[in-house]
Each structure stands twice: as structure tokens, then as C-alpha cells.
Scaffold this active site. Structure first.
Site, short mmCIF file in Angstrom:
data_model
loop_
_atom_site.label_atom_id
_atom_site.label_comp_id
_atom_site.label_asym_id
_atom_site.label_seq_id
_atom_site.Cartn_x
_atom_site.Cartn_y
_atom_site.Cartn_z
N HIS A 71 -6.54 -5.96 -1.72
CA HIS A 71 -5.30 -4.92 -1.55
C HIS A 71 -4.37 -5.78 -0.59
O HIS A 71 -4.64 -6.32 0.41
CB HIS A 71 -5.79 -4.04 -0.37
CG HIS A 71 -5.11 -2.74 -0.21
ND1 HIS A 71 -4.83 -1.71 -1.28
CD2 HIS A 71 -4.63 -2.02 0.77
CE1 HIS A 71 -4.18 -0.78 -0.81
NE2 HIS A 71 -4.04 -0.97 0.19
N ASP A 118 -9.23 -4.50 -5.74
CA ASP A 118 -8.74 -3.59 -4.95
C ASP A 118 -9.09 -2.22 -5.57
O ASP A 118 -8.62 -1.89 -6.86
CB ASP A 118 -7.29 -3.84 -4.64
CG ASP A 118 -6.50 -2.47 -3.94
OD1 ASP A 118 -7.44 -1.65 -3.21
OD2 ASP A 118 -5.55 -2.53 -4.04
N SER A 166 0.69 -1.08 0.09
CA SER A 166 -0.16 -0.02 -0.09
C SER A 166 0.89 1.25 -0.16
O SER A 166 1.75 1.32 -0.92
CB SER A 166 -0.99 -0.13 1.04
OG SER A 166 -2.12 0.95 0.83
#
Length: 505
Positions: free
Chosen positions: A463, A438, A198
Site C-alpha cells: 500500500h 495490497d 490511498s
């Protein structure tokens, strides 16, 4: 040096699914975190739920260290030379040692305490044995125990102390610590592979670009490096993919959610309407406006899409609740059934009282400094429309901190509007991995840039799923295969490095 200790209670407190900045302007910037969906979901995690921790995780194999870190790497003012204690942890269980230049796998921490991530980031411990690798996990400045200025209260006090809190300083921290560790272990020839998810995935890719002499390569999981400065259209990004996830799960569910926002506003506009909504949704406190309820639902839906992971997909859980309600129920009764299905049976919902965490406060600052991610919501989604306005965004941040964000800084510092050309010409040894369910994959690198800057994506992935804990009895084949491809690529980088090292001796 201290043994590693974990408090699951404190970890739970630190993780929240989605965070919106609260000012006079609604600034929709969902959290960037690999762990956001792991702890906080309702009863769909309580029935037969697998352990959060990676099977390879064992806290007794970790040692905790603190590095005397420079406050400001880029200036020579007297205060720039101030230092703070930055935490990092090492697991040397499988390391082959410096005498054979065995590799180092380095996890770059992001917007939470490092001990939140370590138990569930399975990629490092599960592959360290195959690489004979040292594992190192570095905490991001201003989070966890890595706090400048002596205390969190002082560090988060105002823009003067928060001004040293940005991505450029963070990756410079990582460079210093990795160089220090290699020197301490006499492992100067050990190749380093950095891993992040991320926001941490963005840091990993940027680290490879800025510090190629420190790291051989990077695995950047769910790293939306294109989600800046209109590199991707704000209207066709995050919320469009979240809506698609729900539509694929159930057209009926999608349509009910899409219609529900107008129904909430309609009821709220009537006398005693907010009281009626408070009762229907069993709110913890009476609603003061319809936005409280809509923001809660917005956050729940988008977060469920972001972390729509096997073995039990949260989008399916929510739609199961909505579709499973009686056909005679009104729209909002069905919506509440989805809330209960997702959150579990609780005494109250929506506006549960809680204290802001360091992650709340830290991410709010980051999105008002260099992490300016323009997100709009088009009329073609199931969410209420929202138009990102950079001037309003800047005004909202100035209201909070007295200083404006820099919406163009990320593209200036890490690569401009021709970022793919930049990566093709100057970058090497980066894997960008994404799951197409995601919503942040809309800002990810989804196509190969070159032979060594490659994109690996899975249609049903979510994700950061590839770097989290693995349980090969429940993981789908496509996920197992994605991880195998990543490992094969990294092994190729390391083999070439050793060949080059031998040739240059």
C-alpha cells in the site's frame, strides 16, 4: 506564517493500523492511509529498522500557512460563507521560481493530520530537486489543525456540523488553496502535479478529473477508485488478496489461521472459555465475547497484508511466529506466537485501552457519508465469512448519526459504472500506481486506460509503497524502477505543458 514543528509522540497517537466501525452491525471498512503500517508495528520494526523519515526530509525547510477557507463551496446559504483556518505547508528549497514557471508538487492530505504524512512521503522532497519544484502539502478539512466551527468538539458534534465533511468539499478546498498560492507567488503559469496515497490517491485522481485547469496531472498511489457501488465484486476483493498474501508466505500458516476462528468460538462457548482465551492471549482486560479477540486478529492479519513492505515483510513475520512454534503446540498457542512475533513482547494484548483519535472519529463519519466501500469476506478466504448488506450498513450509520450514507454518490459524482470508458474519453495525465500485495489493489486501476491515463503496478508492492521514503540501499530493484517510470511520465507531462505554453504565447 510559522516554522514547521513535528511531535512524533502526537503522530504515533494519531496512527492506528486498521479501524472498524463499532455499532450493532459490524461495518468492515479498513482504513485508507499511506502511513498506517509505519509506526505501530511491534518488534519487527525495532531491530535494525530504518528511519521512518525520508532522507530528504528536513523540517527547517518548511513554512506553515493558514488559508481562510470557505465552509461550503456548493451552496449560497448564509452559513455556507462561514470560514475556517486550513493549514498548508510549503517547502521552497529547490523551487526554480515563478520567473521560469517552475512546477509545483502538491501533496493532498487525507484522513489524518498533515504532519503525520510529511516526514515519510519521500516522493516530493526526493524529486523536487530534479523538477526544481515547489512543494506544498495541504491538510484535509476536519483533521489536524484544519477544523471548522472553532473546535474539534463542535465540528464533530453531530451530523449538522459534520455535514460539510466530504471528498467533494475537500478537493474544492485544494483548488482554492492552490489557486491562492500561485497568485501569491506570481506563479500562474507554473504547472501543478498533485500526489496522493490511498484515500488521498483517490482525491488526487478525482481532483484531476474535476479541476483540470488547476492541475496538470496526478499521481494516485494505491487509490481504489473502483471499490464503490459494486464496480468490483465485494467477495473477491480485499480479504481474498490478504489471504493470498498469507498463503504465498506459508501454506501451513494460512491453514492454521483459517482453522483458528472455529477453535476460538469452540473454546468461548464452554464454561470459563472466555477466561481461558484471556489467559492464552494475555489480554489487557478479560474478554467479554469472542468477537473482541477475532476482530483484533482480523485487523492484525489484514493490516499486515495491506502494509506488507520491505525490508521486513510483516506477513512473513507473523507466519514466522506461527510456523516457528512447537509442533506439539495447539492451534491457538501458535496463533499467539504470531501475535507476539508481530506486536513484540508486551505486558498485554488484544484489548488495550485507548482513546479514540480524530482519525477514528473522522474516518467513521466518512465511511458513513460518501466513502461507502462494500467489502465482503467469502468462504474461500482464511477469514471468517462476512456478507456486506447495504441495508444493514445504512441502518448502522443511521443509528450513529441519524442520517443515511449515500452508497451511490461516488459513482454519480466522479464517474459511473463505465468509469474506465469515462476515463478513456475525458481524462488525461493520471498515473494509477499499485502494489499487488495490497488488498486494496483489487479496487485499483491496473490496466492502461489511454496513452496518458496509465497503470503501473508491481507484483510484490504494498500500500502506497512507491510514494513513501526511499532508501536505495535496501529498496528492491522493482520498486526503484517503478518510481523512475513515474518520474519519467511526469517529466513528459511537464515538457509538453511548456511546449504548449510557448506555442500559445
Amino acid at each position: 506564517m510559522k516554522p514547521l514543528t513535528f511531535s512524533l509522540h502526537s503522530s504515533l497517537i494519531l496512527i492506528f493500523l486498521l479501524f472498524f466501525i463499532t455499532t450493532s452491525v459490524s461495518l468492515k471498512v479498513p482504513r485508507l492511509s499511506p502511513t498506517g503500517g509505519t509506526f505501530l508495528h511491534g518488534n519487527y520494526w525495532t531491530q535494525g529498522r530504518p528511519s521512518d523519515a525520508s532522507p530528504a526530509f528536513d523540517p527547517k525547510h518548511f513554512q506553515t500557512f493558514y488559508y481562510n477557507q470557505t465552509l461550503d463551496h456548493f451552496n449560497f446559504r448564509p452559513d455556507s460563507f462561514n470560514t475556517f483556518q486550513q493549514r498548508y505547508l510549503i517547502n521552497s528549497k529547490h523551487w526554480g521560481g515563478s520567473n521560469i514557471s517552475a512546477p509545483i508538487l502538491a501533496y493532498l492530505g487525507a484522513e489524518e493530520a498533515i504532519d503525520v504524512d510529511i516526514p515519510i512521503i519521500g516522493f516530493l522532497p526526493e524529486n523536487a530537486i530534479h523538477f526544481q519544484a515547489l512543494q506544498i502539502y495541504i491538510e484535509h478539512r476536519y483533521y489536524g489543525e484544519s477544523i471548522p466551527f472553532g473546535s474539534r468538539e463542535e465540528a464533530y458534534k453531530n451530523a449538522s456540523t459534520l455535514g460539510y465533511f466530504n471528498s467533494a468539499q475537500a478537493i474544492a478546498d485544494y483548488a482554492e488553496i492552490l489557486i491562492h498560492v500561485k497568485k501569491q507567488l506570481h506563479a500562474e503559469n507554473s504547472p501543478v502535479i498533485v500526489v496522493g496515497g490511498s484515500y488521498g490517491g483517490m482525491l488526487a485522481s478525482w481532483f484531476r478529473l474535476k479541476y483540470p485547469h488547476v492541475t496538470l496531472g496526478a499521481l494516485a498511489s494505491s487509490a481504489p477508485i473502483l471499490y464503490f457501488d459494486d464496480l468490483v465484486s465485494p467477495e473477491t476483493g480485499y480479504y481474498s488478496i490478504a489471504s493470498r498474501d498469507f498463503r504465498e508466505a506459508s501454506e501451513t500458516c494460512y491453514q492454521i489461521i483459517k482453522k483458528s476462528w472455529a477453535e476460538i468460538d469452540n473454546i468461548a462457548s464452554k464454561p470459563e472459555g472466555l477466561s481461558s482465551l484471556s489467559k492464552k492471549f494475555q489480554t489487557c482486560r478479560p474478554l467479554t465475547n469472542s468477537s473482541e479477540l477475532k476482530d483484533y486478529l482480523d485487523s492484525m492479519y489484514s493490516g499486515a497484508a495491506q502494509y506488507d513492505r520491505p525490508p521486513t515483510y510483516p506477513v512473513t513475520v507473523i507466519c514466522g511466529g506461527i510456523d516457528g512454534a512447537s509442533s506439539t503446540d495447539d492451534i491457538l498457542t501458535k496463533i499467539f506466537a504470531g501475535v507476539v512475533a508481530y506486536r513484540g513482547n508486551r505486558s498485554c494484548y488484544v484489548n488495550q485501552p485507548r482513546n479514540k483519535t480524530e482519525t477514528d472519529v473522522g474516518w467513521r463519519w466518512q465511511t458513513c457519508s460518501d466513502m461507502v466501500i462494500p467489502i465482503s469476506v467469502s468462504n474461500d478466504t482464511m477469514f471468517p465469512p462476512y456478507k456486506f448488506d447495504v441495508d444493514e450498513y445504512i441502518d448502522g450509520c443511521k443509528e450513529l448519526y441519524g442520517v443515511p450514507p449515500r452508497p451511490h454518490w461516488v459513482t454519480t459524482y466522479y464517474g459511473g459504472h463505465d468509469i474506465k470508458l469515462t476515463l478513456h474519453r475525458f481524462a488525461s495525465n493520471i498515473v494509477f500506481s499499485n502494489g499487488l500485495r495490497d488488498p486494496y489493489s483489487s479496487g485499483g486501476v491496473l490496466d492502461d486506460i489511454s496513452d496518458s491515463v496509465v497503470a503501473i503496478h508491481t507484483k510484490n508492492g504494498s500500500h502506497c509503497l512507491d510514494i513513501l521514503r526511499s532508501n536505495h540501499t535496501t529498496d528492491p530493484d522493482w520498486l526503484v524502477n517503478q518510481r523512475k517510470i513515474e518520474v519519467r511520465i511526469i517529466k513528459g507531462w511537464i515538457a509538453k505543458y511548456y511546449a504548449d505554453l510557448q506555442a500559445l504565447k
